[in-house]
Design a protein around this motif. Structure first.
Motif, PDB file in Angstrom:
ATOM      1  N   CYS A 139     -10.277  24.482   1.018  1.00  0.00           N
ATOM      2  CA  CYS A 139      -9.804  23.283   1.712  1.00  0.00           C
ATOM      3  C   CYS A 139      -9.219  22.339   0.658  1.00  0.00           C
ATOM      4  N   VAL A 140      -8.096  21.719   0.980  1.00  0.00           N
ATOM      5  CA  VAL A 140      -7.464  20.826   0.013  1.00  0.00           C
ATOM      6  C   VAL A 140      -6.922  19.588   0.727  1.00  0.00           C
ATOM      7  N   ALA A 141      -7.054  18.446   0.043  1.00  0.00           N
ATOM      8  CA  ALA A 141      -6.484  17.187   0.519  1.00  0.00           C
ATOM      9  C   ALA A 141      -5.903  16.460  -0.694  1.00  0.00           C
ATOM     10  N   VAL A 142      -4.972  15.546  -0.461  1.00  0.00           N
ATOM     11  CA  VAL A 142      -4.313  14.861  -1.573  1.00  0.00           C
ATOM     12  C   VAL A 142      -4.264  13.354  -1.344  1.00  0.00           C
ATOM     13  N   GLN A 143      -4.215  12.633  -2.465  1.00  0.00           N
ATOM     14  CA  GLN A 143      -3.950  11.199  -2.501  1.00  0.00           C
ATOM     15  C   GLN A 143      -2.825  10.963  -3.495  1.00  0.00           C
ATOM     16  N   THR A 144      -2.029   9.938  -3.258  1.00  0.00           N
ATOM     17  CA  THR A 144      -1.102   9.464  -4.280  1.00  0.00           C
ATOM     18  C   THR A 144      -1.660   8.173  -4.871  1.00  0.00           C
ATOM     19  N   ALA A 145      -1.279   7.895  -6.102  1.00  0.00           N
ATOM     20  CA  ALA A 145      -1.874   6.740  -6.784  1.00  0.00           C
ATOM     21  C   ALA A 145      -0.873   6.108  -7.741  1.00  0.00           C
ATOM     22  N   VAL A 146      -1.061   4.835  -7.962  1.00  0.00           N
ATOM     23  CA  VAL A 146      -0.279   4.080  -8.954  1.00  0.00           C
ATOM     24  C   VAL A 146      -1.278   3.472  -9.936  1.00  0.00           C
ATOM     25  N   ARG A 147      -1.135   3.792 -11.180  1.00  0.00           N
ATOM     26  CA  ARG A 147      -2.036   3.228 -12.186  1.00  0.00           C
ATOM     27  C   ARG A 147      -1.627   1.799 -12.492  1.00  0.00           C
ATOM     28  N   GLN A 148      -2.604   0.914 -12.454  1.00  0.00           N
ATOM     29  CA  GLN A 148      -2.362  -0.506 -12.679  1.00  0.00           C
ATOM     30  C   GLN A 148      -2.481  -0.832 -14.182  1.00  0.00           C
ATOM     31  N   TRP A 192      -6.667   9.430   1.880  1.00  0.00           N
ATOM     32  CA  TRP A 192      -6.620  10.888   1.747  1.00  0.00           C
ATOM     33  C   TRP A 192      -5.808  11.484   2.887  1.00  0.00           C
ATOM     34  N   SER A 193      -5.059  12.506   2.579  1.00  0.00           N
ATOM     35  CA  SER A 193      -4.308  13.226   3.612  1.00  0.00           C
ATOM     36  C   SER A 193      -5.258  14.016   4.502  1.00  0.00           C
ATOM     37  N   GLN A 194      -4.701  14.620   5.540  1.00  0.00           N
ATOM     38  CA  GLN A 194      -5.521  15.557   6.315  1.00  0.00           C
ATOM     39  C   GLN A 194      -5.869  16.757   5.435  1.00  0.00           C
ATOM     40  N   VAL A 195      -6.957  17.430   5.786  1.00  0.00           N
ATOM     41  CA  VAL A 195      -7.399  18.607   5.031  1.00  0.00           C
ATOM     42  C   VAL A 195      -6.630  19.835   5.509  1.00  0.00           C
ATOM     43  N   VAL A 196      -6.140  20.605   4.551  1.00  0.00           N
ATOM     44  CA  VAL A 196      -5.404  21.832   4.841  1.00  0.00           C
ATOM     45  C   VAL A 196      -6.178  23.016   4.266  1.00  0.00           C
ATOM     46  N   GLU A 197      -6.219  24.100   5.008  1.00  0.00           N
ATOM     47  CA  GLU A 197      -6.929  25.295   4.563  1.00  0.00           C
ATOM     48  C   GLU A 197      -5.941  26.373   4.143  1.00  0.00           C
ATOM     49  N   PHE A 198      -6.335  27.163   3.137  1.00  0.00           N
ATOM     50  CA  PHE A 198      -5.517  28.305   2.716  1.00  0.00           C
ATOM     51  C   PHE A 198      -6.422  29.320   2.053  1.00  0.00           C
ATOM     52  N   ALA A 210       4.667   6.265  -7.552  1.00  0.00           N
ATOM     53  CA  ALA A 210       3.453   7.044  -7.845  1.00  0.00           C
ATOM     54  C   ALA A 210       3.422   7.485  -9.302  1.00  0.00           C
ATOM     55  N   THR A 211       2.287   7.280  -9.932  1.00  0.00           N
ATOM     56  CA  THR A 211       2.102   7.739 -11.317  1.00  0.00           C
ATOM     57  C   THR A 211       1.156   8.926 -11.400  1.00  0.00           C
ATOM     58  N   HIS A 212       0.295   9.106 -10.374  1.00  0.00           N
ATOM     59  CA  HIS A 212      -0.696  10.178 -10.402  1.00  0.00           C
ATOM     60  C   HIS A 212      -0.896  10.740  -8.996  1.00  0.00           C
ATOM     61  N   PHE A 213      -1.335  12.013  -8.969  1.00  0.00           N
ATOM     62  CA  PHE A 213      -1.766  12.660  -7.735  1.00  0.00           C
ATOM     63  C   PHE A 213      -3.231  13.056  -7.891  1.00  0.00           C
ATOM     64  N   PRO A 245       0.836  -1.217   0.000  1.00  0.00           N
ATOM     65  CA  PRO A 245       0.000   0.000   0.000  1.00  0.00           C
ATOM     66  C   PRO A 245       0.861   1.253   0.000  1.00  0.00           C
ATOM     67  N   LEU A 246       0.298   2.331  -0.526  1.00  0.00           N
ATOM     68  CA  LEU A 246       0.964   3.630  -0.509  1.00  0.00           C
ATOM     69  C   LEU A 246       0.717   4.311   0.828  1.00  0.00           C
ATOM     70  N   ALA A 247       1.729   4.957   1.338  1.00  0.00           N
ATOM     71  CA  ALA A 247       1.579   5.662   2.609  1.00  0.00           C
ATOM     72  C   ALA A 247       0.676   6.900   2.431  1.00  0.00           C
ATOM     73  N   THR A 248      -0.037   7.266   3.474  1.00  0.00           N
ATOM     74  CA  THR A 248      -0.883   8.463   3.429  1.00  0.00           C
ATOM     75  C   THR A 248      -0.006   9.707   3.356  1.00  0.00           C
ATOM     76  N   PRO A 249      -0.239  10.612   2.397  1.00  0.00           N
ATOM     77  CA  PRO A 249       0.548  11.856   2.338  1.00  0.00           C
ATOM     78  C   PRO A 249       0.431  12.628   3.651  1.00  0.00           C
ATOM     79  N   CYS A 250       1.538  13.191   4.096  1.00  0.00           N
ATOM     80  CA  CYS A 250       1.531  13.928   5.355  1.00  0.00           C
ATOM     81  C   CYS A 250       2.336  15.215   5.210  1.00  0.00           C
TER      82      CYS A 250
END
Length: 335
Positions: free
Chosen positions: A86-95, A105-111, A35-38, A4-9
């Motif tokens: 509000c923004v959150a991110v995932q990393t992904a690998v295309r199969q 999903w990462s924690q949500v960050v505000e800006f 990772a191939t995609h975000f 598994p991919l680690a959760t972005p932090c």
């Protein structure tokens, strides 16, 4: 089976503008190589006082090929100036089968996005120039208010009309909104009489001051905004600031400066011969809102009642929102 991919932090946002930002986060060397995609989940932060004139924002998931971080995210179709997101991110690998192995999903960050930059205001200025064709002579700046206002100025302010913080009317990204203090004046005149109109939505009393008190060679002139309120006519906001003043210093790095003698909105022409008076002109095809950044003494002018209607509240621009669909006064960044 793939690990598994680690959760972005440690999500970080940087280089924020009115319609773009860069985002980065911590990834292990192994995940970076795989990772191939975000996936970016971006949505407007809930507001108690939403801008009801703007298109409603919905959560926007962006899919991007993996690139070195920080990654740029830009687009005026989903980012607006001075807006909390509000923004959150995932990393992904295309199969091989087209499916994705994704992280949590990462924690949500505000800006919050920023104001228009100088380049955006220059685009807005170029648009405004296309609507300001003719210049008319004028001799006074004027300000309409209710009797209570002038009573307060005399009683509590020593006869000085003190600067107040600019409201949020007009373009959402204008750098002066909620940040620059000043006293608003008008200078538009009626085409047939050459005098200020007798109607006003702001009150039955009018303070008039000779134009030279506010517009002269010791004053810097800046362009601040161009907007409409779902109407055929447009507003241009200008700033007058004494050279070297706090207001002048604020505007110098944020707003396009205009030549006093040569611009399509508001001009001062010095006397050409001894005994001649200066010439003052205003654009007649747009409504000018002129913000003077220093206190103005009542004894430099006069306060008189107007004869026309003063309850045309539909014409007031206080906290008015710009029409985001107008092709005349919008530019290709957030409204």
């Amino acid at each position: 089976m793939d690990a598994p991919l680690a959760t972005p932090c440690n999500i970080q946002i940087c280089e924020v503008t009115c319609d773009s930002f860069r985002i980065m986060w911590d990834m292990s060397a192994e995940d970076s190589a795989r990772a191939t995609h975000f996936f970016i989940d971006l949505s407007r932060k809930e507001s108690r006082d939403p801008n009801r004139f703007k298109h409603r924002d919905v959560p926007t998931k962006l899919v991007a090929k993996a690139v070195p971080l920080p990654m740029a995210v830009r687009g005026h179709w989903f980012l607006s100036p001075r807006t909390e997101y509000c923004v959150a991110v995932q990393t992904a690998v295309r199969q091989p089968d087209g499916d994705y192995l994704v992280s949590e999903w990462s924690q949500v960050v505000e800006f919050c996005t920023g104001d228009y930059a100088m380049e955006h205001l220059q685009q807005l200025l170029d648009k405004a120039k296309g609507s300001a064709v003719r210049l008319l002579k004028f001799s006074v700046f004027y300000r309409n208010q209710h009797p209570d206002y002038f009573d307060y100025v005399r009683r509590e302010c020593g006869g000085l009309m003190r600067p107040a913080l600019k409201d949020i009317s007009g373009s959402h990204g204008s750098p002066i909104n909620g940040k620059l203090q000043g006293v608003f004046f008008s200078c538009n005149t009626e085409f047939d009489t050459g005098l200020p109109p007798q109607d006003s939505p702001y009150g039955p009393l009018r303070f008039q001051i000779p134009a030279g008190h506010l517009l002269n060679p010791n004053i810097s002139l800046y362009f601040a905004d161009f907007y409409c309120m779902y109407t055929a006519y447009h507003y241009v906001v200008l700033v007058l600031a004494p050279v070297g003043s706090e207001g002048d210093n604020f505007c110098r790095t944020r707003l396009p400066m205009l030549d006093l003698a040569s611009n399509p909105f508001l001009t001062y022409t010095a006397p050409q011969t001894p005994g001649e008076e200066p010439l003052y002109c205003h654009a007649s095809d747009v409504i000018l809102e002129v913000l003077f950044t220093e206190p103005v003494p009542l004894d430099q002018g006069s306060v008189e009642p107007i004869r026309g209607h003063h309850q045309l509240m539909s014409l007031t621009t206080a906290n008015a929102k710009k029409d985001p669909s107008c092709k005349v006064c919008n530019i290709s960044v957030g409204r």
